[in-house]
Design an enzyme around this catalytic site. Structure first.
Site, PDB file in Angstrom:
ATOM      1  N   ASP A 173     -14.617  39.474  12.542  1.00  0.00           N
ATOM      2  CA  ASP A 173     -13.311  38.977  12.109  1.00  0.00           C
ATOM      3  C   ASP A 173     -13.575  37.996  10.983  1.00  0.00           C
ATOM      4  OD1 ASP A 173     -10.887  37.743  11.682  1.00  0.00           O
ATOM      5  OD2 ASP A 173     -10.421  37.486  13.812  1.00  0.00           O
TER       6      ASP A 173
ATOM      7  N   ASN B 234     -11.536  44.345   0.606  1.00  0.00           N
ATOM      8  CA  ASN B 234     -10.390  45.192   0.908  1.00  0.00           C
ATOM      9  C   ASN B 234      -9.597  44.725   2.131  1.00  0.00           C
ATOM     10  OD1 ASN B 234      -8.794  47.816   1.118  1.00  0.00           O
ATOM     11  ND2 ASN B 234      -9.967  47.850   3.024  1.00  0.00           N
TER      12      ASN B 234
ATOM     13  N   TYR C  50       3.532  37.560   1.715  1.00  0.00           N
ATOM     14  CA  TYR C  50       2.540  38.605   1.511  1.00  0.00           C
ATOM     15  C   TYR C  50       2.304  38.802   0.012  1.00  0.00           C
ATOM     16  CZ  TYR C  50       0.486  43.225   1.031  1.00  0.00           C
ATOM     17  OH  TYR C  50      -0.328  44.275   0.659  1.00  0.00           O
ATOM     18  N   GLY C  51       3.398  38.909  -0.747  1.00  0.00           N
ATOM     19  CA  GLY C  51       3.261  39.047  -2.187  1.00  0.00           C
ATOM     20  C   GLY C  51       2.538  37.876  -2.813  1.00  0.00           C
ATOM     21  N   ALA C  52       2.826  36.673  -2.322  1.00  0.00           N
ATOM     22  CA  ALA C  52       2.156  35.483  -2.857  1.00  0.00           C
ATOM     23  C   ALA C  52       0.661  35.519  -2.566  1.00  0.00           C
ATOM     24  CB  ALA C  52       2.777  34.221  -2.258  1.00  0.00           C
TER      25      ALA C  52
ATOM     26  N   LYS D 298      -1.185  38.183  -2.345  1.00  0.00           N
ATOM     27  CA  LYS D 298      -1.792  39.159  -3.242  1.00  0.00           C
ATOM     28  C   LYS D 298      -1.765  38.680  -4.692  1.00  0.00           C
ATOM     29  CE  LYS D 298      -3.172  42.200  -0.297  1.00  0.00           C
ATOM     30  NZ  LYS D 298      -4.636  42.445  -0.125  1.00  0.00           N
TER      31      LYS D 298
END
Length: 254
Positions: free
Chosen positions: A63, A90, A154-156, A158
């Site tokens: 993890d 990834n 989530y967008g932030a 990435k």
């Protein structure tokens, strides 16, 4: 040198999130290109399925959000093969989090997995990557540069990966270490089900996504893996700091 194929014979590659989806496809693609691959993930059973696809894939269950995990992963590769040429960051999670439902714990978990873990793994891998003049390939998302209502954090996370990619590329260029990223569009994986959506909800989301993509379909893991390998191989030796959208044209759509 044949510009249509990748030859990574003798190279050692770490791929995180290798138990499914893009990570599994990338581990397999690197192995077919001649590399020795350490596939990393949390689920030992899923990793074993990945390893069964090619004898050059060895697995390491971890993890990456846990203390010391990054060092243990890099040490595992170095003990086995004595070098490291490519790191593929990834592993990541998707969490839908409307502003009204935002919690400190939810934001912290997203950033721990999507931003902190790849940062610490890159730091742990830095010395052997400098020695091999290797490459880092990060995996972002279309939503690292395109808004997504209900999943802003989530967008932030990435967007942070894309910023890290460009800054690390500039920082590590004097050492000959290249850093690039792919930004996949909606791709077949376990992410939607893992986010807690019902099978019916998953089907609705997939259909809606395919409708918005100019090329008319969701991506397959192999679509993305091909470009991850390409960014890591010698054909891309003069390419660094780039974020490649592999999304069927979604970034172009209104």
């Amino acid at each position: 040198m044949d510009p249509t194929s990748s030859d990574l014979s003798g190279h050692v590659v770490i791929v995180t999130g290798a138990g499914s989806g893009i990570g599994r496809a990338s581990a397999e693609a690197f192995a077919h290109a001649g590399a020795k691959v350490l596939g990393v993930g949390r689920r030992a059973e899923a990793l074993a399925e990945t390893a069964a696809r090619h004898p050059a894939i060895v697995i390491h269950a971890a993890d990456l959000a846990e203390t010391g995990a990054a060092e243990s992963v890099v040490d595992s590769a170095l003990r086995r093969w004595g070098r490291l040429d490519v790191l593929v960051n990834n592993a990541g999670i998707f969490t839908g989090m409307p502003l009204a439902d935002t919690s400190a714990e939810g934001v912290e978990r997203l950033f721990a997995v999507n931003v902190v873990a790849p940062s610490l793994l890159a730091r742990a891998a830095l010395k052997p990557l400098r020695e091999s003049r290797g490459a880092i390939v990060n995996v972002s998302s279309t939503f690292g540069h395109r808004p997504l209502a209900g999943a802003a954090h989530y967008g932030a996370s990435k967007a942070a990966v894309e910023s890290l990619t460009r800054s690390w590329a500039l920082e590590l260029a004097p050492d000959g270490v290249r850093v690039n990223a792919v930004a996949p569009g909606p791709t077949e994986s376990e992410a939607l089900a893992s986010a807690g959506l019902s099978p019916e909800e998953v089907d609705r989301v997939k259909a809606a996504e395919a409708e918005r993509i100019p090329l008319g379909r969701r991506g397959q893991p192999a679509d993305v893996a091909a470009w991850i390998v390409r960014l890591a191989d010698s054909h891309a030796a003069w390419l660094t700091g780039q974020v490649l959208a592999v999304d069927g044209g979604l970034a172009l759509a209104a």
